[in-house]
Design a protein around this motif. Structure first.
Motif, PDB file in Angstrom:
ATOM      1  N   TRP A 253      -8.335  45.337  16.406  1.00 29.19           N
ATOM      2  CA  TRP A 253      -7.842  43.973  16.171  1.00 29.19           C
ATOM      3  C   TRP A 253      -8.863  43.124  15.435  1.00 29.19           C
ATOM      4  O   TRP A 253      -8.500  42.323  14.567  1.00 29.19           O
ATOM      5  CB  TRP A 253      -7.471  43.318  17.501  1.00 29.19           C
ATOM      6  CG  TRP A 253      -6.331  43.993  18.199  1.00 29.19           C
ATOM      7  CD1 TRP A 253      -6.403  44.824  19.288  1.00 29.19           C
ATOM      8  CD2 TRP A 253      -4.944  43.938  17.848  1.00 29.19           C
ATOM      9  NE1 TRP A 253      -5.143  45.270  19.631  1.00 29.19           N
ATOM     10  CE2 TRP A 253      -4.233  44.744  18.775  1.00 29.19           C
ATOM     11  CE3 TRP A 253      -4.224  43.276  16.858  1.00 29.19           C
ATOM     12  CZ2 TRP A 253      -2.849  44.906  18.727  1.00 29.19           C
ATOM     13  CZ3 TRP A 253      -2.851  43.428  16.802  1.00 29.19           C
ATOM     14  CH2 TRP A 253      -2.172  44.235  17.730  1.00 29.19           C
ATOM     15  N   THR A 256      -8.780  43.355  11.656  1.00 23.93           N
ATOM     16  CA  THR A 256      -7.531  42.993  10.974  1.00 23.93           C
ATOM     17  C   THR A 256      -7.819  42.351   9.620  1.00 23.93           C
ATOM     18  O   THR A 256      -8.744  41.551   9.481  1.00 23.93           O
ATOM     19  CB  THR A 256      -6.718  42.002  11.853  1.00 23.93           C
ATOM     20  OG1 THR A 256      -6.378  42.651  13.077  1.00 23.93           O
ATOM     21  CG2 THR A 256      -5.449  41.558  11.154  1.00 23.93           C
ATOM     22  N   VAL A 261      -4.098  38.352   9.746  1.00 24.41           N
ATOM     23  CA  VAL A 261      -4.561  37.914  11.063  1.00 24.41           C
ATOM     24  C   VAL A 261      -3.725  36.770  11.645  1.00 24.41           C
ATOM     25  O   VAL A 261      -3.413  36.760  12.845  1.00 24.41           O
ATOM     26  CB  VAL A 261      -6.068  37.563  11.024  1.00 24.41           C
ATOM     27  CG1 VAL A 261      -6.356  36.350  10.159  1.00 24.41           C
ATOM     28  CG2 VAL A 261      -6.599  37.392  12.445  1.00 24.41           C
ATOM     29  N   LEU A 265      -1.483  36.876  15.051  1.00 25.98           N
ATOM     30  CA  LEU A 265      -1.661  35.916  16.141  1.00 25.98           C
ATOM     31  C   LEU A 265      -0.312  35.364  16.607  1.00 25.98           C
ATOM     32  O   LEU A 265      -0.080  35.165  17.804  1.00 25.98           O
ATOM     33  CB  LEU A 265      -2.569  34.765  15.697  1.00 25.98           C
ATOM     34  CG  LEU A 265      -4.069  35.055  15.669  1.00 25.98           C
ATOM     35  CD1 LEU A 265      -4.817  33.995  14.869  1.00 25.98           C
ATOM     36  CD2 LEU A 265      -4.635  35.135  17.091  1.00 25.98           C
ATOM     37  N   THR A 269       0.242  37.262  20.256  1.00 29.24           N
ATOM     38  CA  THR A 269      -0.391  36.450  21.290  1.00 29.24           C
ATOM     39  C   THR A 269       0.564  35.371  21.792  1.00 29.24           C
ATOM     40  O   THR A 269       1.615  35.124  21.213  1.00 29.24           O
ATOM     41  CB  THR A 269      -1.686  35.783  20.782  1.00 29.24           C
ATOM     42  OG1 THR A 269      -1.342  34.663  19.937  1.00 29.24           O
ATOM     43  CG2 THR A 269      -2.552  36.770  20.016  1.00 29.24           C
ATOM     44  N   HIS A 293      -9.982  36.487  13.917  1.00 27.13           N
ATOM     45  CA  HIS A 293     -10.000  37.921  14.212  1.00 27.13           C
ATOM     46  C   HIS A 293     -10.543  38.172  15.622  1.00 27.13           C
ATOM     47  O   HIS A 293      -9.985  38.985  16.383  1.00 27.13           O
ATOM     48  CB  HIS A 293     -10.873  38.658  13.189  1.00 27.13           C
ATOM     49  CG  HIS A 293     -10.524  38.379  11.757  1.00 27.13           C
ATOM     50  ND1 HIS A 293     -10.779  37.163  11.165  1.00 27.13           N
ATOM     51  CD2 HIS A 293      -9.926  39.153  10.805  1.00 27.13           C
ATOM     52  CE1 HIS A 293     -10.362  37.199   9.909  1.00 27.13           C
ATOM     53  NE2 HIS A 293      -9.846  38.391   9.667  1.00 27.13           N
ATOM     54  N   LEU A 296      -7.979  37.016  18.186  1.00 32.36           N
ATOM     55  CA  LEU A 296      -6.897  37.997  18.284  1.00 32.36           C
ATOM     56  C   LEU A 296      -7.341  39.198  19.121  1.00 32.36           C
ATOM     57  O   LEU A 296      -6.616  39.642  20.027  1.00 32.36           O
ATOM     58  CB  LEU A 296      -6.484  38.459  16.876  1.00 32.36           C
ATOM     59  CG  LEU A 296      -5.448  39.586  16.785  1.00 32.36           C
ATOM     60  CD1 LEU A 296      -4.102  39.142  17.350  1.00 32.36           C
ATOM     61  CD2 LEU A 296      -5.285  40.029  15.315  1.00 32.36           C
TER      62      LEU A 296
END
Length: 417
Positions: A253, A256, A261, A265, A269, A293, A296
């Protein structure tokens, strides 16, 4: 979810919105046990179930113990390898554990439930299947579905051709037993989902009322560089920490692409849009800091593996960045240096020059001595220029490991057993 870009298609957008506003809706997503772990390609539908649960709805995680023995033709150009019942049941148990780490199965009116379609599919006779279910599916209707049509050129067996009907039986069964009115899945599941809705409509609609069932798909995740999401040089990124360590998971992750990114997200998330907007500003103004990044990677590692595993992954990352290798314990060394060349030595003292040659860190003793004299050799993060140095028990981290670094980036693991 629409704002996050998570909705690819719905069968009736306005009707579904109204349906979700009217009551607590039971919805399901299926996961076929084709391996003993799910991978990050499964995360979007898993997290969609969680999003619905957080909004007050009731998710059903359907494990395909029955359909997993048949094979879904969707998204594939060739037949799947068939597994035996014992293997599929083992895979099913492992997947149920992983689903339980994401969804709340324990409490509240909308606690998630797990079901396994082997329960009902294994009880269905061939005659029942053909008479009660097969008669509702026209061949032309089935041939027109993408999952089947895309396979006609290379060939598709009757086994996989029938998969659509079996998944439709799942939707009908959950509609009857769980009052489940919504199925979600990846974009490649659209044909299977709508087939299930059609079976419900044909068998459950009364004279005065049409049966209510809905379908929703999430988009296929693509990466900006054109490579397949969820794949690395080492293969798939698994949710099982034994197959993909929390450190490797974190690194996936954190590495990314800048172009992906912010999208990730939103997809993966549960951060607020306000925080994601701030992270996007950080990416524009200070891209070298890679703040989005890291955020995340933190969120995903914590979600899948927990706080302790996240802290461990961050410690390994920081130690490798700073060169402070000695701060790591044995488990962290195993994770952080998993893909580093490793040589096993007997548990006895060995001269540094001999160790470098034996581990093929240096091509000869002369080369080893030159590297040591030039300051190119580090033991557990510390430079060592002593030609007569002997590796002893005191050098072994966790009683087992000595980490040799040659130059700036070339690491080697000496394992004493």
């Amino acid at each position: 979810m629409q704002r996050r870009g998570l909705i690819n298609q719905t069968t009736d957008d306005e009707g579904l919105r109204k349906h979700l506003d009217e009551k607590v809706v039971t919805l399901y997503c299926g996961f076929d046990p084709t391996a003993d772990s799910l991978h990050i390609g499964h995360l979007v539908p898993m997290l969609m179930l969680k999003r619905f649960q957080q909004a007050g709805h009731r998710p059903v995680a359907l494990i395909g113990g029955g359909t997993g023995m048949i094979g879904d033709p969707s998204g594939r150009s060739t037949e799947r390898q068939l597994n035996d019942l014992q293997t599929v049941q083992h895979f099913s148990d492992r997947i149920k554990e992983q689903l339980a780490s994401i969804l709340n199965f324990d409490e509240g009116e909308n606690a998630a439930v797990a079901r396994n379609n082997y329960e009902w599919l294994s009880q269905m006779s061939v005659i029942d299947f053909l008479r009660d279910t097969g008669k509702h599916f026209g061949i032309n209707y089935m041939l027109a579905k993408d999952s089947v049509e895309s396979r006609l050129e290379n060939g598709i067996s009757f086994t996989e051709f029938s998969y659509m009907i079996l998944q439709s039986v799942d939707f009908l069964n959950l509609y009857e037993k769980e009052n489940c009115t919504l199925q979600i899945g990846g974009s490649d599941q659209w044909g299977n989902i709508t087939a299930g809705m059609e079976l419900i409509r044909r068998t459950k609609s009364g004279e005065e009322q049409e049966a209510k069932a809905f379908g929703l798909t999430v988009p296929l995740i693509t990466k900006a560089d054109g490579t397949k999401f969820g794949k690395t040089a080492g293969g798939a990124v698994w949710l099982d920490p034994e197959q993909t360590s929390p450190y490797e998971f974190y690194q996936f992750w954190v590495n990314t692409d800048d172009r992906d990114v912010i999208k990730f997200l939103k997809y993966f998330t549960f951060l607020s849009f306000e925080e994601i907007d701030e992270l996007e500003k950080s990416l524009e103004q200070e891209p070298e800091k890679r703040v989005p990044h890291k955020r995340l990677a933190e969120e995903m590692t914590k979600l899948v593996h927990g706080d302790e595993a996240l802290e461990q992954a961050q410690r390994i990352t920081e130690a490798l960045f700073s060169g402070d290798i000695a701060s790591l314990n044995g488990k962290e060394i195993e994770q952080g240096f998993k893909d580093v060349p490793s040589t096993t030595f007997p548990v006895e003292e060995i001269g540094l020059v001999d160790a470098l040659v034996e581990a093929k860190i240096a091509s000869s003793k002369r080369q080893a001595r030159e590297d040591i004299q030039n300051g190119a050799v580090y033991i557990n993060g510390e430079r060592n220029q002593d030609l007569a140095y002997v590796l002893t028990e005191e050098d072994r981290m966790d009683g087992t490991f000595v980490i040799i670094r040659r130059g700036k980036k070339k690491y080697f693991v000496l394992r004493f057993e």
